[in-house]
Structures are given as C-alpha cells and as structure tokens.
Design an enzyme around this catalytic site. Structure first.
Site, PDB file in Angstrom:
ATOM      1  N   ARG A 112       2.067  12.724  22.398  1.00  0.00           N
ATOM      2  CA  ARG A 112       2.802  13.049  21.160  1.00  0.00           C
ATOM      3  C   ARG A 112       3.506  11.849  20.533  1.00  0.00           C
ATOM      4  NH1 ARG A 112       4.241  17.509  24.367  1.00  0.00           N
ATOM      5  NH2 ARG A 112       2.925  19.289  23.877  1.00  0.00           N
ATOM      6  N   LYS A 134      -0.254   4.080   6.959  1.00  0.00           N
ATOM      7  CA  LYS A 134      -1.427   4.943   7.127  1.00  0.00           C
ATOM      8  C   LYS A 134      -2.175   4.529   8.394  1.00  0.00           C
ATOM      9  CE  LYS A 134      -2.401   6.212   2.314  1.00  0.00           C
ATOM     10  NZ  LYS A 134      -3.343   6.118   1.198  1.00  0.00           N
ATOM     11  N   GLU A 176      -8.167  -7.635  -2.582  1.00  0.00           N
ATOM     12  CA  GLU A 176      -6.979  -6.764  -2.676  1.00  0.00           C
ATOM     13  C   GLU A 176      -5.816  -7.529  -3.314  1.00  0.00           C
ATOM     14  OE1 GLU A 176      -7.139  -3.617  -2.068  1.00  0.00           O
ATOM     15  OE2 GLU A 176      -8.658  -3.287  -0.519  1.00  0.00           O
ATOM     16  N   LYS A 214       2.752  -4.416  -2.687  1.00  0.00           N
ATOM     17  CA  LYS A 214       2.323  -3.136  -2.089  1.00  0.00           C
ATOM     18  C   LYS A 214       3.544  -2.366  -1.569  1.00  0.00           C
ATOM     19  CE  LYS A 214      -0.562  -0.457   0.826  1.00  0.00           C
ATOM     20  NZ  LYS A 214      -1.580  -0.280   1.838  1.00  0.00           N
ATOM     21  N   GLU A 224       1.804   9.250  -2.383  1.00  0.00           N
ATOM     22  CA  GLU A 224       0.734   9.085  -3.376  1.00  0.00           C
ATOM     23  C   GLU A 224       0.661  10.236  -4.371  1.00  0.00           C
ATOM     24  OE1 GLU A 224      -2.730   7.137  -1.695  1.00  0.00           O
ATOM     25  OE2 GLU A 224      -3.954   7.912  -3.318  1.00  0.00           O
ATOM     26  N   ARG A 228       1.702   5.433  -6.482  1.00  0.00           N
ATOM     27  CA  ARG A 228       0.888   4.821  -5.418  1.00  0.00           C
ATOM     28  C   ARG A 228      -0.606   4.836  -5.767  1.00  0.00           C
ATOM     29  NH1 ARG A 228       1.666   5.229   1.223  1.00  0.00           N
ATOM     30  NH2 ARG A 228      -0.016   3.781   1.698  1.00  0.00           N
ATOM     31  N   ASN A 232      -5.341   2.320  -6.062  1.00  0.00           N
ATOM     32  CA  ASN A 232      -6.763   2.691  -6.032  1.00  0.00           C
ATOM     33  C   ASN A 232      -7.566   2.037  -7.149  1.00  0.00           C
ATOM     34  OD1 ASN A 232      -6.359   4.347  -3.832  1.00  0.00           O
ATOM     35  ND2 ASN A 232      -5.799   6.092  -5.116  1.00  0.00           N
ATOM     36  N   HIS A 235     -11.193   1.154  -6.720  1.00  0.00           N
ATOM     37  CA  HIS A 235     -11.639   1.831  -5.505  1.00  0.00           C
ATOM     38  C   HIS A 235     -12.469   3.081  -5.773  1.00  0.00           C
ATOM     39  CE1 HIS A 235      -8.973  -0.951  -3.571  1.00  0.00           C
ATOM     40  NE2 HIS A 235      -9.226  -0.463  -2.375  1.00  0.00           N
ATOM     41  N   HIS A 239     -15.411   2.459  -3.671  1.00  0.00           N
ATOM     42  CA  HIS A 239     -15.704   3.243  -2.465  1.00  0.00           C
ATOM     43  C   HIS A 239     -17.112   3.815  -2.501  1.00  0.00           C
ATOM     44  CE1 HIS A 239     -11.389   4.030  -0.890  1.00  0.00           C
ATOM     45  NE2 HIS A 239     -12.003   3.125  -0.154  1.00  0.00           N
ATOM     46  N   HIS A 256     -15.630  -4.319   2.452  1.00  0.00           N
ATOM     47  CA  HIS A 256     -14.778  -3.512   1.568  1.00  0.00           C
ATOM     48  C   HIS A 256     -14.355  -4.293   0.316  1.00  0.00           C
ATOM     49  CE1 HIS A 256     -11.815  -0.583   0.317  1.00  0.00           C
ATOM     50  NE2 HIS A 256     -10.878  -1.516   0.318  1.00  0.00           N
TER      51      HIS A 256
HETATM   52  N1  LIG Z   1      -3.940   1.612   6.632  1.00  0.00           N
HETATM   53  C1  LIG Z   1      -4.155   1.179   5.407  1.00  0.00           C
HETATM   54  O1  LIG Z   1      -3.347   1.357   4.496  1.00  0.00           O
HETATM   55  C2  LIG Z   1      -5.409   0.421   5.129  1.00  0.00           C
HETATM   56  C3  LIG Z   1      -5.504  -0.337   3.961  1.00  0.00           C
HETATM   57  C4  LIG Z   1      -6.662  -1.065   3.750  1.00  0.00           C
HETATM   58  C5  LIG Z   1      -7.690  -1.025   4.677  1.00  0.00           C
HETATM   59  N2  LIG Z   1      -7.561  -0.272   5.798  1.00  0.00           N
HETATM   60  C6  LIG Z   1      -8.646  -0.214   6.803  1.00  0.00           C
HETATM   61  O2  LIG Z   1      -8.851  -1.523   7.307  1.00  0.00           O
HETATM   62  C7  LIG Z   1     -10.196  -1.638   7.751  1.00  0.00           C
HETATM   63  C8  LIG Z   1     -10.747  -2.962   7.265  1.00  0.00           C
HETATM   64  O3  LIG Z   1      -9.939  -3.990   7.787  1.00  0.00           O
HETATM   65  P1  LIG Z   1     -10.512  -5.458   8.036  1.00  0.00           P
HETATM   66  O4  LIG Z   1     -11.173  -5.953   6.820  1.00  0.00           O
HETATM   67  O5  LIG Z   1      -9.400  -6.225   8.631  1.00  0.00           O
HETATM   68  O6  LIG Z   1     -11.722  -5.187   9.075  1.00  0.00           O
HETATM   69  P2  LIG Z   1     -11.907  -5.416  10.628  1.00  0.00           P
HETATM   70  O7  LIG Z   1     -10.748  -4.953  11.415  1.00  0.00           O
HETATM   71  O8  LIG Z   1     -13.238  -4.832  10.949  1.00  0.00           O
HETATM   72  O9  LIG Z   1     -11.987  -7.005  10.758  1.00  0.00           O
HETATM   73  C9  LIG Z   1     -13.046  -7.710  10.169  1.00  0.00           C
HETATM   74  C10 LIG Z   1     -13.785  -8.581  11.204  1.00  0.00           C
HETATM   75  O10 LIG Z   1     -12.995  -9.737  11.507  1.00  0.00           O
HETATM   76  C11 LIG Z   1     -12.839  -9.872  12.927  1.00  0.00           C
HETATM   77  N3  LIG Z   1     -11.571 -10.555  13.127  1.00  0.00           N
HETATM   78  C12 LIG Z   1     -10.335 -10.040  12.985  1.00  0.00           C
HETATM   79  N4  LIG Z   1      -9.419 -11.011  13.077  1.00  0.00           N
HETATM   80  C13 LIG Z   1     -10.075 -12.167  13.317  1.00  0.00           C
HETATM   81  C14 LIG Z   1      -9.658 -13.508  13.486  1.00  0.00           C
HETATM   82  N5  LIG Z   1      -8.363 -13.857  13.367  1.00  0.00           N
HETATM   83  N6  LIG Z   1     -10.605 -14.445  13.707  1.00  0.00           N
HETATM   84  C15 LIG Z   1     -11.932 -14.109  13.748  1.00  0.00           C
HETATM   85  N7  LIG Z   1     -12.374 -12.852  13.579  1.00  0.00           N
HETATM   86  C16 LIG Z   1     -11.453 -11.889  13.356  1.00  0.00           C
HETATM   87  C17 LIG Z   1     -12.927  -8.471  13.424  1.00  0.00           C
HETATM   88  O11 LIG Z   1     -13.278  -8.430  14.788  1.00  0.00           O
HETATM   89  C18 LIG Z   1     -14.027  -7.886  12.538  1.00  0.00           C
HETATM   90  O12 LIG Z   1     -15.285  -8.269  13.016  1.00  0.00           O
HETATM   91  C19 LIG Z   1     -10.944  -0.447   7.207  1.00  0.00           C
HETATM   92  O13 LIG Z   1     -11.216   0.441   8.263  1.00  0.00           O
HETATM   93  C20 LIG Z   1      -9.975   0.176   6.215  1.00  0.00           C
HETATM   94  O14 LIG Z   1     -10.111   1.572   6.118  1.00  0.00           O
HETATM   95  C21 LIG Z   1      -6.443   0.439   6.044  1.00  0.00           C
HETATM   96 ZN   LIG Z   2      -8.921  -1.435  -0.500  1.00  0.00          ZN
END
Ligand SMILES: NC(=O)c1ccc[n+]([C@@H]2O[C@H](COP(=O)([O-])OP(=O)(O)OC[C@H]3O[C@@H](n4cnc5c(N)ncnc54)[C@H](O)[C@@H]3O)[C@@H](O)[C@H]2O)c1
Ligand SMILES: [Zn+2]
Length: 353
Positions: A112, A134, A176, A214, A224, A228, A232, A235, A239, A256
C-alpha cells in the site's frame, strides 16, 4: 485528494552528494534501487561512487517502453518481497521516464505504498516526467492506462547523467522543451530555437526553466481540468503518430519527442486555420523543427492509419477532435474543436518542408 505538487526538486551533483545523509536521517529498514540494463551500465557506478551508498538492493528491468508492463511490476513486487522489503523500505528510481513511471507505480502499490525517490537520467525524464507525480504502466498497446498520481519524496536532477545519453534521446527530450516555450514563453522559445546544436552541456542550462514552466502549470491545475491541458500541445496528433509507428515495426521507430515534434508542426498549421496563429509563426515553427529533426516520410496509407487512431482518441466528441492550439507563440488555447477535413492539409504542411 488534490495533489499539492510541493515535492522537493533539487538540481546539480551537490544534491546527490547530500542524498546519503538525507536517507540516513530517514532510517529506512532497507533501500532498493531500480535501474534498467542501460542505466545499470551507464549510471549505477557513478551513483554508487557519488553517494557512497553500498548497502543497496539493486533491481534491474529490461530497458524500453515495451517493458513498461504489469509483468515487469509483478517481477519487481516479487523481488521486493523475497528480498525482505517492508513498509519502511524505500525505492530509488535511477533511469529515464520508463524507470521513474514504472518504479513509482511499483513503490506506490507495494504494501500500500512505500517511499520512493526519482533520479531522472534522460533529458525527457528531467524536464517532463520528473514533475507532476504521474506514475504508471501501459496496458497492451495503450500507453499509461494504469497508474496513480503520487509524488516521490524527492526528485534529484543532475545533468551529468546526460553525458552518456545517445543524441537521439537528447533530441527527444528537447521537443518537450520547445513545447514549453511554444505554450508559455516566446522568449524561451527564441532562446532554444537559436541553439546551434543539441549538446548535453548546453541543454543542461535549460533544464531548470523547463521544469519551472511545467511545475507552474501543474501547480495551478493538478488534475488536468483546464490549464494543464496546454501540456498536450502537439500530443493529440503526436500520440497517434507515435502509436502508429509503434504498431508498425517494419517502419522506422519514432521516439516520443520525434513524434510530438511532427505533431507540433501539424498543430501549428491547425492553429492558423482554427485560431489566430499567423502564417509567419507557423512557418517559423515548421522551420525550427526541420532544423533539429530529420524529416519523416508519411505516405497516404500511413496518414489513414494515423487518422484512424486519432478517431479513437478518448477526448473526441461528435466527430470533432479536441486540440490545444496556439493563438500566437507562447499563447495557447485549449478545447479547440477541429473539423477532420483539415488533417490532410496539416499533413501536407508538414510534408512540404
Ligand atoms: N510521468 C510523466 O508525467 C511523464 C511525462 C513524460 C513522459 N513520461 C513517460 O516517460 C517515458 C519516456 O521516457 P524516456 O524518454 O526517458 O525513455 P526511457 O526511460 O525508455 O529512456 C530512453 C533510453 O535511454 C536509456 N538511458 C536512460 N538514461 C541513460 C543515460 N544517462 N545514459 C545512457 N542511456 C540512458 C534508457 O535505458 C532507454 O534505453 C514514457 O514511458 C512516457 O510515458 C512520463
Ligand atoms: Zn510528451
């Protein structure tokens, strides 16, 4: 419960050096650290040497969005359980948005809820996923369908992690940041658009202003309901483009940020048709993205597939698609209903660089 978003976000390597003391003061029964196989290689050794933390239970997941699943969570819950985690344990997430989203969800649901800390290591996770609380995982092809809004105890942003990040991942996060300028601050957009190239050291200076934008938006509208939604921008189409390319593995894989870059150019066109955005501004947006992002060929069949996905977007009402558009650079408008006939022209606007 309304999220207050008063989470402690710290910047710089100094925060990492202080981290051990803070953890010691909390007196956790055990500390777990989640990495993926890339951050295990590139970030874990530095984390251990900077913090001096050696009493850690390391959990490793496979890197990549395709592992942001319930199955990965189940595996991690099992490991936490088998390795003696209790309610007074804490989880440190060291990785990109996949690790921080999934690790946050695992922590919030284990017994929990246990404390968790996010150390984002990609630009995207630093400027976007680190703010707003999130957490979550994907459900089949549907992104982020399962999750909770819950803040980590602390977010530590250290731009040094970017030194090993591949260029295309830097570019993904940069989209972004450009969005932050377009939706809220023309000066910021102009500073970013005049960067000669995308290098970790240069981008590092812009992490704080992006996080501030942000954070301000999330603070004013945590659930949102209205403001907020401006996050998007790009997006709605972005998306659909991202999902389309994800489900067509024979096509080039789009990150992305690369997908929403296309989305922002197309939505700039819609801003001219449906809001007061000038042609000059839309051309400026198109030119800027073309400067940083290689063009993506979207043929007639792809367009149809993308529009099919868009029609299923849950935000649609009565055949009209709901968008965040721009009235001018830095000034967004939410809930604009766009007639579908305009999409073909928007594709053409993107394609005719
Ligand atoms: N919570 C939120 O508000 C929010 C906002 C935007 C995106 N997201 C989520 O984030 C995710 C995308 O995040 P991302 O782009 O960081 O992707 P990711 O976590 O897949 O990282 C991208 C790649 O970089 C590698 N990597 C990470 N750090 C590294 C480093 N310092 N050196 C070398 N390689 C490294 C990872 O292993 C991966 O292969 C999606 O799932 C998306 O839904 C969440
Ligand atoms: Zn985004």
């Amino acid at each position: 419960m309304v999220m207050q978003n008063n989470v402690n976000i710290t910047f710089g390597t100094e925060a990492l050096l202080r981290f051990t003391k803070e953890l010691q003061a909390k007196d956790y029964s055990s500390l777990f650290l989640l990495v993926d196989n890339h951050t295990q290689e590139f970030c874990l050794p530095r984390f251990v040497s900077q913090t001096g933390l050696t009493q850690l239970e390391v959990l490793v997941m496979e890197a990549g969005e395709e592992h942001k699943t319930l199955q990965t969570c189940e595996n991690l819950w099992n490991q936490l359980s088998e390795r003696g985690a209790d309610r007074n344990s804490a989880l440190i997430n060291l990785g990109g948005g996949v690790v921080t989203d999934l690790g946050g969800f695992v922590a919030c649901t284990f017994k929990r809820g246990i404390d968790f800390y996010n150390l984002p290591t990609t630009l995207l996770a630093m400027v976007d996923a680190s703010v707003g609380g999130k957490t979550g995982i994907d459900l089949g092809a549907l992104k982020n369908q399962i999750g909770i809004i819950e803040e980590p105890k602390q977010v530590l942003i250290d731009a040094q992690w970017l030194q090993t990040l591949p260029q295309k991942e830097l570019r993904s996060g940069f989209a972004e940041m450009l969005k932050h300028g377009l939706i809220s601050n023309k000066d910021y957009w102009e500073q970013l658009k005049s960067l000669p190239k995308l290098e970790a050291d240069t981008l590092a200076e812009f992490i704080k202003p992006s996080v501030a934008i942000k954070k301000q938006v999330v603070l004013e509208d945590p659930r949102e309901k209205h403001l907020r939604k401006i996050l998007n921008f790009g997006h709605t189409l972005g998306h659909a483009i991202e999902s389309y390319y994800l489900t067509h593995p024979e096509k080039k894989r789009l990150l992305h940020g690369e997908a929403i870059a296309i989305g922002m150019v197309m939505e700039a066109y819609l801003g001219v048709s449906c809001c007061s955005l000038s042609n000059v501004a839309a051309e400026e947006i198109k030119k800027t993205f073309a400067q940083f992002y290689p063009p993506v060929e979207i043929d007639a069949q792809d367009r149809e597939g993308i529009l099919e996905l868009l029609r299923h977007d849950k935000k649609n009402k009565a055949g009209r698609v709901n968008f965040v558009l721009l009235k001018s650079i830095g000034v967004p408008e939410i809930d604009v209903k766009v007639p579908q006939e305009l999409f073909t022209q928007a594709f053409e606007f993107y394609g005719n660089s």
